[in-house]
Write a protein that holds these residues in place. Sequence first.
Motif, mmCIF file in Angstrom:
data_model
loop_
_atom_site.group_PDB
_atom_site.id
_atom_site.type_symbol
_atom_site.label_atom_id
_atom_site.label_comp_id
_atom_site.label_asym_id
_atom_site.label_seq_id
_atom_site.Cartn_x
_atom_site.Cartn_y
_atom_site.Cartn_z
ATOM 1 N N LYS A 23 44.825 107.201 65.606
ATOM 2 C CA LYS A 23 44.743 108.576 66.106
ATOM 3 C C LYS A 23 43.888 108.655 67.366
ATOM 4 C CE LYS A 23 45.302 110.611 61.496
ATOM 5 N NZ LYS A 23 45.354 109.339 60.757
ATOM 6 N N ILE A 24 42.782 107.940 67.356
ATOM 7 C CA ILE A 24 41.924 107.899 68.546
ATOM 8 C C ILE A 24 42.633 107.179 69.686
ATOM 9 C CG2 ILE A 24 39.734 107.075 69.480
ATOM 10 C CD1 ILE A 24 39.318 109.282 67.520
ATOM 11 N N ALA A 25 43.322 106.093 69.355
ATOM 12 C CA ALA A 25 44.034 105.323 70.380
ATOM 13 C C ALA A 25 45.120 106.165 71.042
ATOM 14 C CB ALA A 25 44.638 104.060 69.759
ATOM 15 N N LEU A 26 45.772 107.017 70.264
ATOM 16 C CA LEU A 26 46.818 107.878 70.833
ATOM 17 C C LEU A 26 46.230 108.880 71.817
ATOM 18 C CD1 LEU A 26 48.912 108.502 67.598
ATOM 19 C CD2 LEU A 26 49.762 107.449 69.704
ATOM 20 N N ILE A 27 45.079 109.441 71.475
ATOM 21 C CA ILE A 27 44.419 110.376 72.395
ATOM 22 C C ILE A 27 44.008 109.667 73.680
ATOM 23 C CG2 ILE A 27 42.388 111.842 72.726
ATOM 24 C CD1 ILE A 27 44.508 113.039 70.888
ATOM 25 N N GLU A 28 43.464 108.461 73.534
ATOM 26 C CA GLU A 28 43.047 107.721 74.724
ATOM 27 C C GLU A 28 44.252 107.306 75.552
ATOM 28 O OE1 GLU A 28 39.793 104.309 75.983
ATOM 29 O OE2 GLU A 28 40.429 104.473 73.883
ATOM 30 N N ALA A 29 45.363 106.975 74.894
ATOM 31 C CA ALA A 29 46.577 106.606 75.626
ATOM 32 C C ALA A 29 47.118 107.780 76.429
ATOM 33 C CB ALA A 29 47.640 106.105 74.645
ATOM 34 N N GLN A 30 46.979 108.979 75.883
ATOM 35 C CA GLN A 30 47.503 110.160 76.561
ATOM 36 C C GLN A 30 46.555 110.702 77.631
ATOM 37 O OE1 GLN A 30 48.285 112.378 72.763
ATOM 38 N NE2 GLN A 30 50.251 112.837 73.710
ATOM 39 N N HIS A 31 45.249 110.616 77.363
ATOM 40 C CA HIS A 31 44.283 111.305 78.227
ATOM 41 C C HIS A 31 43.204 110.400 78.798
ATOM 42 C CE1 HIS A 31 46.080 115.047 76.824
ATOM 43 N NE2 HIS A 31 45.977 114.595 75.586
ATOM 44 N N GLY A 32 43.307 109.106 78.545
ATOM 45 C CA GLY A 32 42.332 108.176 79.099
ATOM 46 C C GLY A 32 40.959 108.337 78.471
ATOM 47 N N VAL A 33 39.950 107.798 79.165
ATOM 48 C CA VAL A 33 38.596 107.825 78.617
ATOM 49 C C VAL A 33 38.044 109.252 78.532
ATOM 50 C CG1 VAL A 33 38.040 105.483 79.333
ATOM 51 C CG2 VAL A 33 37.640 107.376 80.914
ATOM 52 N N ILE A 34 38.584 110.164 79.353
ATOM 53 C CA ILE A 34 38.158 111.559 79.278
ATOM 54 C C ILE A 34 38.533 112.140 77.921
ATOM 55 C CG2 ILE A 34 38.437 113.883 80.216
ATOM 56 C CD1 ILE A 34 36.817 112.049 81.988
ATOM 57 N N GLY A 35 39.746 111.856 77.476
ATOM 58 C CA GLY A 35 40.178 112.320 76.161
ATOM 59 C C GLY A 35 39.330 111.735 75.053
ATOM 60 N N PHE A 36 39.035 110.446 75.159
ATOM 61 C CA PHE A 36 38.184 109.777 74.167
ATOM 62 C C PHE A 36 36.802 110.429 74.132
ATOM 63 C CE2 PHE A 36 35.010 106.557 73.095
ATOM 64 C CZ PHE A 36 35.492 106.082 71.876
ATOM 65 N N ALA A 37 36.239 110.685 75.311
ATOM 66 C CA ALA A 37 34.906 111.281 75.394
ATOM 67 C C ALA A 37 34.889 112.694 74.811
ATOM 68 C CB ALA A 37 34.436 111.311 76.847
ATOM 69 N N ILE A 38 35.959 113.450 75.047
ATOM 70 C CA ILE A 38 36.030 114.813 74.508
ATOM 71 C C ILE A 38 36.010 114.790 72.988
ATOM 72 C CG2 ILE A 38 37.572 116.803 74.223
ATOM 73 C CD1 ILE A 38 38.383 116.414 77.177
ATOM 74 N N VAL A 39 36.762 113.856 72.384
ATOM 75 C CA VAL A 39 36.783 113.739 70.918
ATOM 76 C C VAL A 39 35.389 113.422 70.379
ATOM 77 C CG1 VAL A 39 37.655 112.398 68.966
ATOM 78 C CG2 VAL A 39 39.211 113.103 70.788
ATOM 79 N N ILE A 40 34.709 112.460 71.007
ATOM 80 C CA ILE A 40 33.369 112.084 70.542
ATOM 81 C C ILE A 40 32.396 113.254 70.706
ATOM 82 C CG2 ILE A 40 31.432 110.508 70.858
ATOM 83 C CD1 ILE A 40 33.957 109.264 69.628
ATOM 84 N N LYS A 41 32.485 113.952 71.836
ATOM 85 C CA LYS A 41 31.613 115.112 72.059
ATOM 86 C C LYS A 41 31.867 116.202 71.021
ATOM 87 C CE LYS A 41 29.198 114.345 75.931
ATOM 88 N NZ LYS A 41 27.736 114.549 76.054
ATOM 89 N N LEU A 42 33.121 116.396 70.637
ATOM 90 C CA LEU A 42 33.449 117.391 69.622
ATOM 91 C C LEU A 42 32.889 116.984 68.262
ATOM 92 C CD1 LEU A 42 37.126 118.278 70.603
ATOM 93 C CD2 LEU A 42 35.156 119.819 70.689
ATOM 94 N N LEU A 43 32.987 115.695 67.936
ATOM 95 C CA LEU A 43 32.418 115.213 66.680
ATOM 96 C C LEU A 43 30.907 115.405 66.656
ATOM 97 C CD1 LEU A 43 34.481 111.945 66.144
ATOM 98 C CD2 LEU A 43 34.673 114.070 64.852
ATOM 99 N N MET A 44 30.265 115.176 67.793
ATOM 100 C CA MET A 44 28.822 115.406 67.882
ATOM 101 C C MET A 44 28.492 116.865 67.591
ATOM 102 S SD MET A 44 28.135 113.074 71.288
ATOM 103 C CE MET A 44 26.465 113.683 71.566
ATOM 104 N N LYS A 45 29.282 117.784 68.149
ATOM 105 C CA LYS A 45 29.065 119.208 67.912
ATOM 106 C C LYS A 45 29.299 119.573 66.449
ATOM 107 C CE LYS A 45 27.853 121.266 71.767
ATOM 108 N NZ LYS A 45 26.604 122.054 71.836
ATOM 109 N N ILE A 46 30.363 119.022 65.880
ATOM 110 C CA ILE A 46 30.696 119.315 64.483
ATOM 111 C C ILE A 46 29.566 118.896 63.561
ATOM 112 C CG2 ILE A 46 32.196 118.655 62.564
ATOM 113 C CD1 ILE A 46 34.506 118.523 64.606
ATOM 114 N N TYR A 47 29.126 117.643 63.695
ATOM 115 C CA TYR A 47 28.112 117.134 62.769
ATOM 116 C C TYR A 47 26.731 117.727 63.039
ATOM 117 C CZ TYR A 47 31.497 113.824 60.953
ATOM 118 O OH TYR A 47 32.593 113.255 60.358
#
Length: 266
Positions: A23-47
């Motif tokens: 799932k993470i790989a698909l986001i990175e494939a579609q949006h590059g490292v920016i997409g990956f960073a957005i997911v991690i930043k969102l997880l940081m906010k969630i937790y």
Amino acid sequence: MARPQKNGLDYFPLDVDIDQDDKIALIEAQHGVIGFAIVIKLLMKIYKNSYFYEWTEKEQLLFSKRINVDINSINVVINDCIKWGLFDSNLLKTKEILTSKGVQARYLEAVGRRTKVEMKKEYLLLDENIVNVYKNLIIVDINSNNEDVSDNINPQSKEKESKEKKSKVNNNKEDSCSSDFNIYRYMQQRGFVTISPLIAEQVQADIDMYSLEEVKQAIDIADNNGKHTYSYVKGILEKRRANGTDGSTRQDTKPSEDKWSQYEFE
């Protein structure tokens, strides 16, 4: 005056091979490292908040400003996160929050030693068998006049009700492991002593992906080989599927060496 109860986490587990998760790989494939960073930043906010993060217009604007990414680009990434199962679509639409089963399971694992942990009934995605593991968990109905726990949503009450229902079921059904409760009980009988909520979540996911019978056979093989970790069972399932084998697989089947990460984002 008592200190207010802390809901969020100071840190959360992040596997070094998180980018290998499909799932993470698909986001990175579609949006590059920016997409990956957005997911991690969102997880940081969630937790930091707890097990969910509100995603109203206010949060969107603030999040966009803090990470310096256009809000439209962020929402495109989130839409793809919903598409690939990283976040729950229904709760985003109806409650305007970002969360998932995996997020909630990891949160409960992290706060397992706290005296009391509250989760909102309306936000809860986890199955009853996982919820009942945590005796410190209080499920709150936010639609009631007060936030006291109602008897009919308390995990212990759920467990009692579940047992009463199970007592009416034919005994042969219990032996065939035809429900979530039975497969975990079967695992314990086969030597899998510790079954954490995260493992329970993965077992259920594998039953959905493969079948109850295939998971049960893989557990049998692992037990016969003296291996009582679910990563070993997972390896057997993956290898059998890759090789196109069926239930007749020999008992000396060796699992894949790839380590299963308990922190899948489902």
